[in-house]
Motif scaffolding. Structure first.
Motif, PDB file in Angstrom:
ATOM      1  N   THR A 244      -0.807  -1.556   4.514  1.00  0.00           N
ATOM      2  CA  THR A 244       0.594  -1.741   3.983  1.00  0.00           C
ATOM      3  C   THR A 244       0.844  -1.026   2.671  1.00  0.00           C
ATOM      4  OG1 THR A 244       0.400  -3.868   5.106  1.00  0.00           O
ATOM      5  CG2 THR A 244       2.194  -3.584   3.613  1.00  0.00           C
ATOM      6  N   ASP A 245       1.835  -0.170   3.106  1.00  0.00           N
ATOM      7  CA  ASP A 245       2.478   0.627   1.896  1.00  0.00           C
ATOM      8  C   ASP A 245       3.121  -0.084   1.118  1.00  0.00           C
ATOM      9  OD1 ASP A 245       3.405   2.890   0.191  1.00  0.00           O
ATOM     10  OD2 ASP A 245       4.976   2.826   1.215  1.00  0.00           O
ATOM     11  N   ARG A 246       2.860  -0.358  -0.306  1.00  0.00           N
ATOM     12  CA  ARG A 246       3.839  -1.004  -1.111  1.00  0.00           C
ATOM     13  C   ARG A 246       4.210  -0.119  -2.347  1.00  0.00           C
ATOM     14  NH1 ARG A 246       0.703  -6.516  -1.932  1.00  0.00           N
ATOM     15  NH2 ARG A 246       0.233  -5.619  -4.066  1.00  0.00           N
ATOM     16  N   ALA A 247       4.177   1.266  -2.275  1.00  0.00           N
ATOM     17  CA  ALA A 247       4.583   2.095  -3.103  1.00  0.00           C
ATOM     18  C   ALA A 247       5.973   2.125  -3.485  1.00  0.00           C
ATOM     19  CB  ALA A 247       4.224   3.620  -2.759  1.00  0.00           C
TER      20      ALA A 247
ATOM     21  N   GLN B  94      -1.799  -2.379   0.368  1.00  0.00           N
ATOM     22  CA  GLN B  94      -2.617  -3.490   0.603  1.00  0.00           C
ATOM     23  C   GLN B  94      -3.492  -3.327   1.797  1.00  0.00           C
ATOM     24  OE1 GLN B  94      -0.205  -7.018   0.706  1.00  0.00           O
ATOM     25  NE2 GLN B  94      -1.927  -8.447   1.718  1.00  0.00           N
ATOM     26  N   LEU B  95      -4.764  -3.635   1.656  1.00  0.00           N
ATOM     27  CA  LEU B  95      -5.520  -3.491   2.682  1.00  0.00           C
ATOM     28  C   LEU B  95      -5.743  -5.077   3.445  1.00  0.00           C
ATOM     29  CD1 LEU B  95      -8.312  -1.426   1.394  1.00  0.00           C
ATOM     30  CD2 LEU B  95      -6.476  -0.783   2.857  1.00  0.00           C
ATOM     31  N   SER B  96      -5.768  -5.009   4.606  1.00  0.00           N
ATOM     32  CA  SER B  96      -5.869  -6.663   5.570  1.00  0.00           C
ATOM     33  C   SER B  96      -7.288  -6.529   6.097  1.00  0.00           C
ATOM     34  CB  SER B  96      -4.781  -6.780   6.536  1.00  0.00           C
ATOM     35  OG  SER B  96      -3.615  -6.738   6.008  1.00  0.00           O
ATOM     36  N   ILE B  97      -8.221  -6.816   5.258  1.00  0.00           N
ATOM     37  CA  ILE B  97      -9.558  -6.728   5.556  1.00  0.00           C
ATOM     38  C   ILE B  97     -10.122  -8.009   6.185  1.00  0.00           C
ATOM     39  CG2 ILE B  97     -12.217  -6.248   4.999  1.00  0.00           C
ATOM     40  CD1 ILE B  97     -10.831  -4.797   2.407  1.00  0.00           C
ATOM     41  N   PRO B  98     -10.516  -7.777   7.603  1.00  0.00           N
ATOM     42  CA  PRO B  98     -11.083  -9.254   8.597  1.00  0.00           C
ATOM     43  C   PRO B  98     -12.248  -9.669   7.603  1.00  0.00           C
ATOM     44  CG  PRO B  98     -10.807  -7.194  10.031  1.00  0.00           C
ATOM     45  CD  PRO B  98     -10.599  -6.426   8.550  1.00  0.00           C
ATOM     46  N   PRO B  99     -12.211 -10.885   7.728  1.00  0.00           N
ATOM     47  CA  PRO B  99     -13.475 -11.641   6.911  1.00  0.00           C
ATOM     48  C   PRO B  99     -14.977 -11.199   7.458  1.00  0.00           C
ATOM     49  CG  PRO B  99     -12.228 -13.241   7.990  1.00  0.00           C
ATOM     50  CD  PRO B  99     -11.345 -11.849   8.149  1.00  0.00           C
TER      51      PRO B  99
ATOM     52  N   LEU C 196      -9.938   4.434   0.221  1.00  0.00           N
ATOM     53  CA  LEU C 196      -8.861   5.019   0.618  1.00  0.00           C
ATOM     54  C   LEU C 196      -8.195   5.271  -0.592  1.00  0.00           C
ATOM     55  CD1 LEU C 196      -6.620   5.364   2.825  1.00  0.00           C
ATOM     56  CD2 LEU C 196      -6.085   2.873   2.523  1.00  0.00           C
ATOM     57  N   ARG C 197      -7.391   6.496  -0.618  1.00  0.00           N
ATOM     58  CA  ARG C 197      -6.675   6.740  -2.001  1.00  0.00           C
ATOM     59  C   ARG C 197      -5.299   6.900  -1.514  1.00  0.00           C
ATOM     60  NH1 ARG C 197      -6.278  12.049  -4.979  1.00  0.00           N
ATOM     61  NH2 ARG C 197      -8.149  12.383  -3.648  1.00  0.00           N
ATOM     62  N   GLN C 198      -4.140   6.527  -2.161  1.00  0.00           N
ATOM     63  CA  GLN C 198      -2.989   6.783  -1.833  1.00  0.00           C
ATOM     64  C   GLN C 198      -2.258   7.750  -3.009  1.00  0.00           C
ATOM     65  OE1 GLN C 198       0.376   3.891  -2.693  1.00  0.00           O
ATOM     66  NE2 GLN C 198       1.019   4.114  -0.564  1.00  0.00           N
ATOM     67  N   VAL C 199      -1.796   8.638  -2.737  1.00  0.00           N
ATOM     68  CA  VAL C 199      -0.975   9.457  -3.710  1.00  0.00           C
ATOM     69  C   VAL C 199       0.408   9.741  -3.422  1.00  0.00           C
ATOM     70  CG1 VAL C 199      -0.834  11.692  -5.130  1.00  0.00           C
ATOM     71  CG2 VAL C 199      -3.294  11.002  -4.152  1.00  0.00           C
ATOM     72  N   VAL C 200       1.401   9.255  -4.477  1.00  0.00           N
ATOM     73  CA  VAL C 200       2.673   9.424  -4.297  1.00  0.00           C
ATOM     74  C   VAL C 200       3.320  10.160  -5.330  1.00  0.00           C
ATOM     75  CG1 VAL C 200       3.030   7.320  -2.932  1.00  0.00           C
ATOM     76  CG2 VAL C 200       3.129   7.073  -5.477  1.00  0.00           C
ATOM     77  N   SER C 201       4.472  11.050  -5.085  1.00  0.00           N
ATOM     78  CA  SER C 201       4.896  11.936  -6.105  1.00  0.00           C
ATOM     79  C   SER C 201       6.483  12.015  -5.822  1.00  0.00           C
ATOM     80  CB  SER C 201       4.258  13.428  -6.093  1.00  0.00           C
ATOM     81  OG  SER C 201       4.290  13.729  -4.863  1.00  0.00           O
ATOM     82  N   ASN C 202       7.223  12.450  -6.716  1.00  0.00           N
ATOM     83  CA  ASN C 202       8.508  13.085  -6.618  1.00  0.00           C
ATOM     84  C   ASN C 202       8.533  14.467  -7.084  1.00  0.00           C
ATOM     85  OD1 ASN C 202       9.067  12.236  -9.164  1.00  0.00           O
ATOM     86  ND2 ASN C 202      10.157  10.337  -8.639  1.00  0.00           N
ATOM     87  N   ASP C 203       9.507  14.727  -7.529  1.00  0.00           N
ATOM     88  CA  ASP C 203       9.959  16.052  -8.235  1.00  0.00           C
ATOM     89  C   ASP C 203       9.136  16.222  -9.657  1.00  0.00           C
ATOM     90  OD1 ASP C 203      11.195  17.088  -5.965  1.00  0.00           O
ATOM     91  OD2 ASP C 203      13.075  16.641  -6.813  1.00  0.00           O
ATOM     92  N   CYS C 204       9.275  14.731 -10.097  1.00  0.00           N
ATOM     93  CA  CYS C 204       8.690  15.165 -11.590  1.00  0.00           C
ATOM     94  C   CYS C 204       7.416  14.226 -12.109  1.00  0.00           C
ATOM     95  CB  CYS C 204       9.878  14.535 -12.591  1.00  0.00           C
ATOM     96  SG  CYS C 204      11.286  15.799 -12.570  1.00  0.00           S
ATOM     97  N   ALA C 205       6.907  13.580 -11.097  1.00  0.00           N
ATOM     98  CA  ALA C 205       5.617  12.591 -11.388  1.00  0.00           C
ATOM     99  C   ALA C 205       4.748  12.615 -10.266  1.00  0.00           C
ATOM    100  CB  ALA C 205       6.350  11.381 -12.223  1.00  0.00           C
ATOM    101  N   THR C 206       3.660  11.896 -10.491  1.00  0.00           N
ATOM    102  CA  THR C 206       2.679  11.534  -9.465  1.00  0.00           C
ATOM    103  C   THR C 206       1.898  10.488  -9.942  1.00  0.00           C
ATOM    104  OG1 THR C 206       2.503  13.927  -8.868  1.00  0.00           O
ATOM    105  CG2 THR C 206       0.472  12.333  -8.225  1.00  0.00           C
ATOM    106  N   ASP C 207       1.651   9.635  -9.064  1.00  0.00           N
ATOM    107  CA  ASP C 207       0.696   8.505  -9.330  1.00  0.00           C
ATOM    108  C   ASP C 207      -0.244   8.135  -8.061  1.00  0.00           C
ATOM    109  OD1 ASP C 207      -0.228   6.120 -10.847  1.00  0.00           O
ATOM    110  OD2 ASP C 207       1.065   4.711  -9.587  1.00  0.00           O
ATOM    111  N   SER C 208      -1.351   7.588  -8.365  1.00  0.00           N
ATOM    112  CA  SER C 208      -2.342   7.270  -7.178  1.00  0.00           C
ATOM    113  C   SER C 208      -2.850   6.000  -7.374  1.00  0.00           C
ATOM    114  CB  SER C 208      -3.316   8.359  -7.216  1.00  0.00           C
ATOM    115  OG  SER C 208      -4.065   8.308  -8.238  1.00  0.00           O
ATOM    116  N   HIS C 209      -3.209   5.463  -6.242  1.00  0.00           N
ATOM    117  CA  HIS C 209      -3.995   4.106  -6.203  1.00  0.00           C
ATOM    118  C   HIS C 209      -5.116   4.006  -5.176  1.00  0.00           C
ATOM    119  CE1 HIS C 209      -4.407  -0.303  -5.992  1.00  0.00           C
ATOM    120  NE2 HIS C 209      -4.218  -0.099  -4.748  1.00  0.00           N
TER     121      HIS C 209
END
Length: 186
Positions: free
Chosen positions: A128-131, A112-117, A169-182
């Motif tokens: 804020t990481d929510r993975a 989550q991004l907290s973008i000032p108005p 901004l791109r987040q890539v999360v992975s474990n031993d068998c899979a990967t996902d990105s946002h």
């Protein structure tokens, strides 16, 4: 290989005796296995230590399926712990190896991004990481440049002097068998 010889003599009947021999082949069965590859909940198994010959092989994937292939692939239904057993047979001899295989929850990238108005020229954007998932490894990219491999990152300091600028901004999360990105664009 052993040659067994037996002799039978009867003291009461000296002419009654017999001798014979036979060959016994003893083969020690050995078996073990490993996981060669995984994609999500699908794992590829292979034998790592085995007797040179065996007549049959069978796998039990913790009650979720079976196989008679030497190097099977199996898809487990969900994250969790499964008792995987491989059994080889040669004549009346049987050998098994059992291991607990843990299927990790698939990674789900999210932040989550907290973008000032006001979106001023020098913009401070807390992230804020929510993975979610098990045993996650992280990569954070800003406009395709790796900026961190930690679960949390410092607020982004974005500058757009004299013109409108987009940042991705791109987040890539992975474990031993899979990967996902946002990713999100600011």
């Amino acid at each position: 290989t052993y040659v067994l010889t037996y002799t039978f003599d009867n003291a009461d009947f000296p002419t009654c005796s017999n001798a014979d021999s036979f060959t016994v082949v003893v083969s020690e069965l050995m078996v073990d296995f490993q996981i060669d590859d995984c994609t999500g909940n699908t794992l590829q198994f292979s034998l790592t230590e085995t007797s040179s010959t065996f007549e049959s092989i069978s796998w039990d994937f913790g009650g979720t399926g079976t196989s008679t292939q030497a190097s099977p692939s199996h898809t487990f239904p969900a994250a969790g712990a499964y008792e995987v057993t491989v059994t080889i047979r040669n004549g009346p001899c049987v050998e098994t190896a059992t291991r607990t295989i843990v299927i990790e929850a698939a990674p789900m990238a999210d932040f989550q991004l907290s973008i000032p108005p006001e979106r001023c020229a020098l913009l401070t954007v807390p992230v804020t990481d929510r993975a979610s998932g098990d045993n996650l490894r992280y990569e954070w990219y800003l406009n395709d440049n790796l900026i961190s491999e930690n679960p949390t990152i410092d607020p982004l300091l974005l500058d757009a002097i004299g013109e409108t600028t987009s940042y991705t901004l791109r987040q890539v999360v992975s474990n031993d068998c899979a990967t996902d990105s946002h990713m999100e664009t600011i």
